[in-house]
Design an enzyme around this catalytic site. Sequence first.
Site, PDB file in Angstrom:
ATOM      1  N   ASP A   1      -7.876 -34.556  22.840  1.00 19.14           N
ATOM      2  CA  ASP A   1      -9.274 -34.981  22.948  1.00 19.14           C
ATOM      3  C   ASP A   1      -9.717 -34.797  24.396  1.00 19.14           C
ATOM      4  O   ASP A   1      -9.191 -33.932  25.093  1.00 19.14           O
ATOM      5  CB  ASP A   1      -9.424 -36.432  22.479  1.00 19.14           C
ATOM      6  CG  ASP A   1     -10.767 -36.669  21.797  1.00 19.14           C
ATOM      7  OD1 ASP A   1     -11.788 -36.472  22.468  1.00 19.14           O
ATOM      8  OD2 ASP A   1     -10.793 -37.042  20.612  1.00 19.14           O
TER       9      ASP A   1
ATOM     10  N   HIS B   1     -10.513 -31.404  24.979  1.00 21.72           N
ATOM     11  CA  HIS B   1     -11.955 -31.321  24.775  1.00 21.72           C
ATOM     12  C   HIS B   1     -12.728 -31.372  26.089  1.00 21.72           C
ATOM     13  O   HIS B   1     -13.911 -31.704  26.093  1.00 21.72           O
ATOM     14  CB  HIS B   1     -12.430 -32.446  23.848  1.00 21.72           C
ATOM     15  CG  HIS B   1     -11.984 -32.286  22.433  1.00 21.72           C
ATOM     16  ND1 HIS B   1     -12.367 -33.151  21.428  1.00 21.72           N
ATOM     17  CD2 HIS B   1     -11.179 -31.367  21.831  1.00 21.72           C
ATOM     18  CE1 HIS B   1     -11.811 -32.772  20.275  1.00 21.72           C
ATOM     19  NE2 HIS B   1     -11.083 -31.693  20.508  1.00 21.72           N
TER      20      HIS B   1
END
Length: 569
Positions: free
Chosen positions: A369, A392
């Site tokens: 993430d 991310h």
Amino acid sequence: MRSKSLILILVCLCISSLVNSCDASVWGCSWIPWWFVRTHYYLFPHPWFLKPPHPHHSMPPVLPPPPPSRRSSVPPFLHTPPTKGHAPPAKQPSPSPPPSPHTPPKNWHGPPVRRSPPPPSHPTPPKNKHVPPQSPKSPPPPAKKLPTFNIRNFGGKGDGNTDDTEAFKSTWLAACKVEGSTMVIPAGYKFVLRAVSLEGIQCKENIVFQLDGSIVAPENHDKWGGDRSHWIVFKRLTGFTIQGCGTIDGRGSRWWKLSSASDDTQDSGNDADDDYHEDSEENVGMFTANAGSSTSPTALMIYHSKNTILKGITIRNSPRFHVQIMNCNGVKVHDFTASSPGDSPNTDGIQVHRSRDVSIYNSKFSCGDDCIAIQKGCHNVNVHNVTCGPGHGISIGSLGTDHSKACVSNITVRDVNIHDTMNGVRIKTWQGGKGAVRGVTFSDIRMNQVKFPIIVDQYYCDRGSSGHGCTNQTTAVAVSGITYENIRGTYTDTAIYFACSDSVPCTNIVLDSIDLRPAKQLDHDSQLHDSLCWKVFGQWKSSHEPKVACLQVGKPSTYDCVRSNIDSC
């Protein structure tokens, strides 16, 4: 005439023989040629028949020079006479050439030399004044050795199988009572630890947690403990340091499998998780999370502390966030590593909530993430010299969920290398929120194989395909004063994505020295798209690729709404 000259010569010879017969102790000299006496009579004691020197040519009395050493290189004719009663040993005469008219005699002691007495080694104290004796300077006292508390001395086994939670707590309770002490997790051991909260409200300052060994989570979830939202928590500490070369292993693979299907599409940066409630001093606390939030635990949490340092250690395979910093003031994270697979759900590297004066630098993040997520209530956050990928990217948000207010300001992200990530640098807000994100700079960032390098998304929603709570709203968190400069690299989908609110548009956006080009090698499912620019006001400076034609100049007609949100923070 000749007879007169002969008589004169005889007289001179008589006078010369008379001077030669003078005793040296009386006259102070030995045989001296008459011509030398005539020209240098001011330097010698004179007999009665010589004319005395002129009074203006008299020499003042001086002290005799000190006797030379035996190895002195001074010529013999400059030696001073010995003192009375201390005659030097006799020396064997050595043949010497006859004296020249300009050579002084052997026994000549040279002209008197004025010598001043040596100055005293210490200043003379004034009379009738007592001066205390000076004592010798004592050496500085040795540095005080700070105590260390080794978990092995408190019953810790470190064999990778035995539960060492109680030994861990006992070691902490002992160390926390002594200021500047160190709690040691020694190298070469693996300690199994259940969920634990290390309270610091009654602890001394400047405690050091030295992690050189390994800490691992229980393999069986049933042995985890009552609280499954966090694993290791340090709270209410001052001057606290976590350091070392050790590892914290969350053994998160089983937790990832237990995550709900909706978590696979979720982004974990949800500021609803910012509400932290402590049930008691024994429990770590629970989050008030939305229905879709994961119950997997965060590996390490630093809560309500100030002047904290996290350096050197590695956290891997976290069930959820690797590190969470909440309600802190003055945090430094450097030389830190967070490592989890790129497909592990909700495994943010570091999440920062309601904290100020936070620095994150010289660190590496590879996770499933956000590498770094900056949530609401954060001010003066500096991120530099970090590597992010996979993951991310680096995000601000998400902000404004469930109509909440969020304020974020003075954020700097610079000198960052982002590779093989979904996003690069991103700002994400929910519709219906309030507050503002302002004073943000993204500079000197290198992108490589990044899907969306630059994103501002004021329509963020992570609630799956149901669309619940994702309807259009008339309010939004304002985004203003954002600068992107010297951002270069390659993308695999859309270089620039600005999706700003109709009612609260993005303002004062600056793009300077942007050079983002399509990647040469694309995945089989990748497709390039043109940059999107919706309701964004600002300026484009000296950039290369891509050209964004929709960037508007000036201020929007609804700028009063933007100004109102900024002022509310």
